[in-house]
Design a protein around this motif. Sequence first.
Motif, mmCIF file in Angstrom:
data_model
loop_
_atom_site.group_PDB
_atom_site.id
_atom_site.type_symbol
_atom_site.label_atom_id
_atom_site.label_comp_id
_atom_site.label_asym_id
_atom_site.label_seq_id
_atom_site.Cartn_x
_atom_site.Cartn_y
_atom_site.Cartn_z
ATOM 1 N N LYS A 1 -10.221 81.489 94.558
ATOM 2 C CA LYS A 1 -10.514 82.816 93.268
ATOM 3 C C LYS A 1 -9.699 83.499 92.595
ATOM 4 N N GLU A 2 -8.808 82.690 93.236
ATOM 5 C CA GLU A 2 -6.855 83.193 92.369
ATOM 6 C C GLU A 2 -7.246 82.460 90.557
ATOM 7 N N GLY A 3 -8.239 81.234 90.762
ATOM 8 C CA GLY A 3 -8.202 80.253 90.017
ATOM 9 C C GLY A 3 -8.594 78.548 90.210
ATOM 10 N N ASP A 4 -8.724 77.469 89.812
ATOM 11 C CA ASP A 4 -8.865 76.241 90.275
ATOM 12 C C ASP A 4 -7.722 75.440 90.632
ATOM 13 N N VAL A 5 -8.017 74.828 92.114
ATOM 14 C CA VAL A 5 -6.481 74.378 92.132
ATOM 15 C C VAL A 5 -6.987 72.480 91.959
ATOM 16 N N ARG A 6 -5.609 71.827 90.812
ATOM 17 C CA ARG A 6 -6.230 70.615 90.955
ATOM 18 C C ARG A 6 -4.465 70.406 91.958
ATOM 19 N N ALA A 7 -6.065 69.726 93.298
ATOM 20 C CA ALA A 7 -4.728 69.108 94.034
ATOM 21 C C ALA A 7 -4.731 67.707 93.570
ATOM 22 N N ILE A 8 -5.617 66.969 93.708
ATOM 23 C CA ILE A 8 -5.122 65.292 92.437
ATOM 24 C C ILE A 8 -5.255 65.175 91.688
ATOM 25 N N ASP A 9 -4.879 64.585 90.721
ATOM 26 C CA ASP A 9 -5.024 64.332 89.696
ATOM 27 C C ASP A 9 -5.098 63.206 88.796
ATOM 28 N N ALA A 10 -6.051 62.829 88.306
ATOM 29 C CA ALA A 10 -6.355 60.866 87.935
ATOM 30 C C ALA A 10 -5.256 59.545 89.545
ATOM 31 N N LEU A 11 -5.410 60.088 90.385
ATOM 32 C CA LEU A 11 -4.797 59.296 91.264
ATOM 33 C C LEU A 11 -5.144 57.860 91.269
ATOM 34 N N ASP A 12 -4.229 56.678 91.245
ATOM 35 C CA ASP A 12 -4.505 55.111 91.418
ATOM 36 C C ASP A 12 -4.188 55.142 92.224
ATOM 37 N N LEU A 13 -5.034 54.681 93.258
ATOM 38 C CA LEU A 13 -4.125 53.983 94.254
ATOM 39 C C LEU A 13 -4.231 52.916 94.561
ATOM 40 N N GLN A 14 -3.893 51.650 95.435
ATOM 41 C CA GLN A 14 -4.183 50.322 95.929
ATOM 42 C C GLN A 14 -3.517 50.127 97.102
ATOM 43 N N VAL A 15 -3.555 50.260 98.577
ATOM 44 C CA VAL A 15 -3.078 49.572 99.524
ATOM 45 C C VAL A 15 -3.494 48.729 100.034
ATOM 46 N N GLU A 16 -2.801 47.358 100.487
ATOM 47 C CA GLU A 16 -3.263 45.691 100.544
ATOM 48 C C GLU A 16 -3.144 46.063 101.713
ATOM 49 N N ARG A 17 -3.660 45.032 102.282
ATOM 50 C CA ARG A 17 -4.796 44.768 103.994
ATOM 51 C C ARG A 17 -2.708 44.526 104.597
ATOM 52 N N GLY A 18 -2.877 45.150 106.223
ATOM 53 C CA GLY A 18 -1.674 44.464 107.017
ATOM 54 C C GLY A 18 -0.310 45.457 105.965
ATOM 55 N N GLU A 19 -0.891 46.538 105.293
ATOM 56 C CA GLU A 19 0.470 47.666 104.954
ATOM 57 C C GLU A 19 0.530 48.483 105.638
ATOM 58 N N ILE A 20 2.052 49.497 105.699
ATOM 59 C CA ILE A 20 2.374 50.047 106.019
ATOM 60 C C ILE A 20 2.845 51.446 105.445
ATOM 61 N N PHE A 21 1.700 51.886 104.471
ATOM 62 C CA PHE A 21 1.640 52.346 103.021
ATOM 63 C C PHE A 21 2.328 54.134 103.657
ATOM 64 N N GLY A 22 2.717 54.388 102.835
ATOM 65 C CA GLY A 22 3.425 56.039 102.898
ATOM 66 C C GLY A 22 2.406 56.624 101.680
ATOM 67 N N LEU A 23 3.065 57.488 101.743
ATOM 68 C CA LEU A 23 2.257 58.956 101.122
ATOM 69 C C LEU A 23 3.409 59.873 101.554
ATOM 70 N N LEU A 24 4.099 60.469 100.246
ATOM 71 C CA LEU A 24 5.983 60.918 100.447
ATOM 72 C C LEU A 24 5.173 62.394 99.372
ATOM 73 N N GLY A 25 5.700 63.238 99.880
ATOM 74 C CA GLY A 25 5.728 64.967 99.174
ATOM 75 C C GLY A 25 6.046 65.575 99.651
ATOM 76 N N PRO A 26 6.962 66.813 98.931
ATOM 77 C CA PRO A 26 6.222 67.985 99.846
ATOM 78 C C PRO A 26 5.494 68.702 99.714
ATOM 79 N N ASN A 27 4.990 70.066 100.231
ATOM 80 C CA ASN A 27 4.122 70.191 100.992
ATOM 81 C C ASN A 27 3.407 70.729 99.790
ATOM 82 N N GLY A 28 2.243 70.267 99.456
ATOM 83 C CA GLY A 28 1.193 71.088 98.265
ATOM 84 C C GLY A 28 0.959 70.042 97.372
ATOM 85 N N ALA A 29 1.481 68.930 97.130
ATOM 86 C CA ALA A 29 1.318 68.171 96.803
ATOM 87 C C ALA A 29 0.400 67.182 96.809
#
Length: 322
Positions: A22-50
């Motif tokens: 209602k308050e307006g659109d929220v662009r929560a993810i913005d044209a994100l490219d991400l590749q996680v390889e097999r066997g990796e421990i991959f982290g997404l690190l970011g503040p609240n609301g990232a």
Amino acid sequence: MSDAAAGSAIELRQLTKVYKAKEGDVRAIDALDLQVERGEIFGLLGPNGAGKTSTVEICEGLEEPTSGEVRILGRSWGEDSQGIRERIGVSLQETKFFEKLTVLELLELFASFYAKPMPLPELLALVGLEEKATQRYQNLSGGQCQRLAVACALIGYPDLLFLDEPTTGLDPQSRMRLWEVISSFREGGGTLLLTTHYMEEAATLCDRLMIIDHGRCIALGSPKQLIAELGAGHVVSLEAPGIGERLQAAELSSLASVRESTSLGDELNLTVEEPHVALPAILSLLREKNIELAGLSTRHVSLDDVFVHHTGRHLRDEEPRK
Ligand SMILES: Nc1ncnc2c1ncn2[C@@H]1O[C@H](COP(=O)(O)OP(=O)(O)O)[C@@H](O)[C@H]1O
Ligand SMILES: [Mg+2]
């Protein structure tokens, strides 16, 4: 090689998620490219609301992307959702189980969803809940609830595990136990996508990580690489009222051994190569300018400093959503 065995564990191309509100659109993810390889421990690190949870929930097939491509273990959700579901394990940011069921009853329920579940004694030992097997869910501590949620995610021997803020709000001991569970999953060759806003957790556990802010990638690499990119191993942090305005970036970065300065209001952070060389020069500049310090500290460069470098804000300023 079958199609599903080929390719990365996770491939996101130009992923975008816009929530209508209602308050307006929220662009929560913005044209994100991400590749996680097999066997990796991959982290997404970011503040609240990232945009961490939104990203993970799209990967898990729980949310639809607004646009962009998603491939999980070489398949897309539209193509083979059952095939993906059988091979992933999911622990959500918040899990609520039936309050009155015991740990064992809950695990039996989850085990019934899989053709070949992990034997429950093995699973209980893995997450350190052997002694709680007959306790009702409602009587578990926060750390035990979280380990139970991870146990449910591991029960079907997933190739790819998603853990969304698995240690948020946990005491140090429970956090360490979960880190051990993650390490043993890694030893078995599994792939993990983990979200966290704890930089120590990301630095300790992850082979690679992406720091995200406002749904965009701001840095990508191994924790070591990200820290090395700052070009200096130490941070000198100075505190004084309005210090950021009273000193010019150029005069600071021309000091011996100082690489860069970031002003954060009453705090000024300098990345420095050699503190013993930089400190005398910094103190003499402060004397010259008649600036009296309220505090001075030095530390090794951390992932928080990487975040500060890119955004001008601390990662730790923002508290997680409850
Ligand atoms: N269902 C929703 N409706 C509207 N806005 C949402 C919804 N879910 C998340 N958001 C917003 O999207 C942004 C990203 O949220 P989220 O993915 O939960 O971030 P994180 O997990 O990194 O804290 C935030 O601004 C949040 O308020
Ligand atoms: Mg989240």
